[in-house]
Design an enzyme around this catalytic site. Structure first.
Site, PDB file in Angstrom:
ATOM      1  N   HIS A 229      -1.818 -24.637  60.312  1.00  0.00           N
ATOM      2  CA  HIS A 229      -2.158 -25.629  59.286  1.00  0.00           C
ATOM      3  C   HIS A 229      -1.875 -25.076  57.885  1.00  0.00           C
ATOM      4  CE1 HIS A 229      -3.782 -29.243  57.601  1.00  0.00           C
ATOM      5  NE2 HIS A 229      -4.324 -28.469  56.665  1.00  0.00           N
ATOM      6  N   ASP A 233       0.300 -26.818  54.990  1.00  0.00           N
ATOM      7  CA  ASP A 233      -0.103 -26.976  53.582  1.00  0.00           C
ATOM      8  C   ASP A 233       0.931 -26.357  52.640  1.00  0.00           C
ATOM      9  OD1 ASP A 233      -2.517 -28.313  54.000  1.00  0.00           O
ATOM     10  OD2 ASP A 233      -3.721 -26.483  53.948  1.00  0.00           O
ATOM     11  N   HIS A 256      -3.680 -23.410  48.001  1.00  0.00           N
ATOM     12  CA  HIS A 256      -3.018 -24.374  47.119  1.00  0.00           C
ATOM     13  C   HIS A 256      -2.842 -23.848  45.684  1.00  0.00           C
ATOM     14  CE1 HIS A 256      -3.062 -27.299  50.234  1.00  0.00           C
ATOM     15  NE2 HIS A 256      -4.377 -27.317  50.315  1.00  0.00           N
TER      16      HIS A 256
END
Ligand SMILES: [Zn+2]
Length: 285
Positions: A229, A233, A256
């Site tokens: 995952h 992202d 992020h």
């Protein structure tokens, strides 16, 4: 030479956002060569999916312009880049992209079902001229020249997730099989704090993997679902280069904030500079 693509048919998604819990509707429309991936929010503001429109990176990537924002863009952008869609207009009514099942599978399946059209212009690529290193305390991101788009991801969380390493060469086939189905994840002990901060309002056991002290509360789709995952992202955040990445990314415990900081800096220092001359300003409609 690879050519630019767009969708053969528009896509439509309805649902609630993971963090806001608010309902939203998204339409992804075909767009001509050179258009790139762009957002139109509530029919009012339009801007390119690029790192200079990032306005927040706490737990998800938020884009915005002229006071309007859209949260959790990374899973949809990841599916578009991963499946090789260069041009699309993403119309959003609502504050956040629907979470669907917490992965990019619904988006990738819809893209595959719609099919892609090849356009008569060469794909715009972002190609680094030299290796670059980005750090944020224990987080590390290295972006190096390569002949294709490759990602190596290392994560290291407390038990029961622990340390995981996954690498992939991103192609539409590998993306759909190895990346898209992997869901967002969190820890039971963190959930209460997230909810208090106004995050994870739309989170359920159907759209996130929740780890308790002894393991996941529901079966994983892959033993390395958390690391996969994180690759999902990262691909979504690298879509914010505004061109197809041709580079190797080595990521250690990154998220992020570091991805978006790196992408913003990389956009100004690459052979792909001509990719960024169009549409620098949001268009008010
Ligand atoms: Zn995610």
């Amino acid at each position: 030479m690879q050519y630019q693509t767009t969708l053969r048919q528009p896509l439509e998604f309805d649902g609630v956002g993971l963090h806001t819990g608010a309902p939203a509707r998204v339409r992804v429309r075909p767009a001509p060569a050179g258009h790139g991936l762009r957002f139109r929010l509530d029919g009012a503001v339009e801007f390119p999916a690029r790192a200079d429109y990032v306005v927040d990176t706490v737990r998800c990537t938020v884009l915005g312009a002229e006071g309007m924002r859209v949260s959790t863009v990374e899973h949809l952008l990841s599916a578009l880049l991963g499946c090789g869609v260069d041009n699309a207009l993403i119309e959003v009514d609502g504050p956040e992209i629907p979470v669907e099942d917490g992965s990019a599978k619904v988006f990738a399946d819809a893209i595959e079902a719609a099919g892609l059209s090849t356009l008569h212009e060469a794909r715009m690529r972002w190609i680094p001229t030299e290796p670059r290193v980005f750090r944020d305390n224990e987080k590390l991101l290295v972006v190096a020249p390569a002949s294709s788009f490759r990602v190596r991801m290392t994560i290291d969380y407390p038990a029961p997730v622990g340390a995981q390493y996954v690498e992939t060469e991103v192609t539409p086939e590998s993306y759909r099989a190895e990346v898209a189905p992997n869901r967002t994840f969190g820890f039971l002990h963190e959930l209460e704090a997230l909810v208090k901060r106004g995050l994870a309002q739309g989170g359920t056991l159907e759209n996130a993997v929740v780890f308790g002290p002894d393991g996941p509360l529901a079966p994983l789709r892959s033993p390395t679902e958390p690391a996969r995952h994180k690759i999902l992202d990262l691909i979504g955040d690298f879509a914010l280069l505004g061109a197809y990445p041709q580079c190797e990314v080595i990521a250690i415990k990154s998220g992020h904030k570091l991805h978006c900081t790196a992408v913003r800096e990389l956009m100004t220092s690459s052979r792909g500079d001509e990719a960024f001359t169009a549409g620098l300003r949001p268009i008010r409609r």
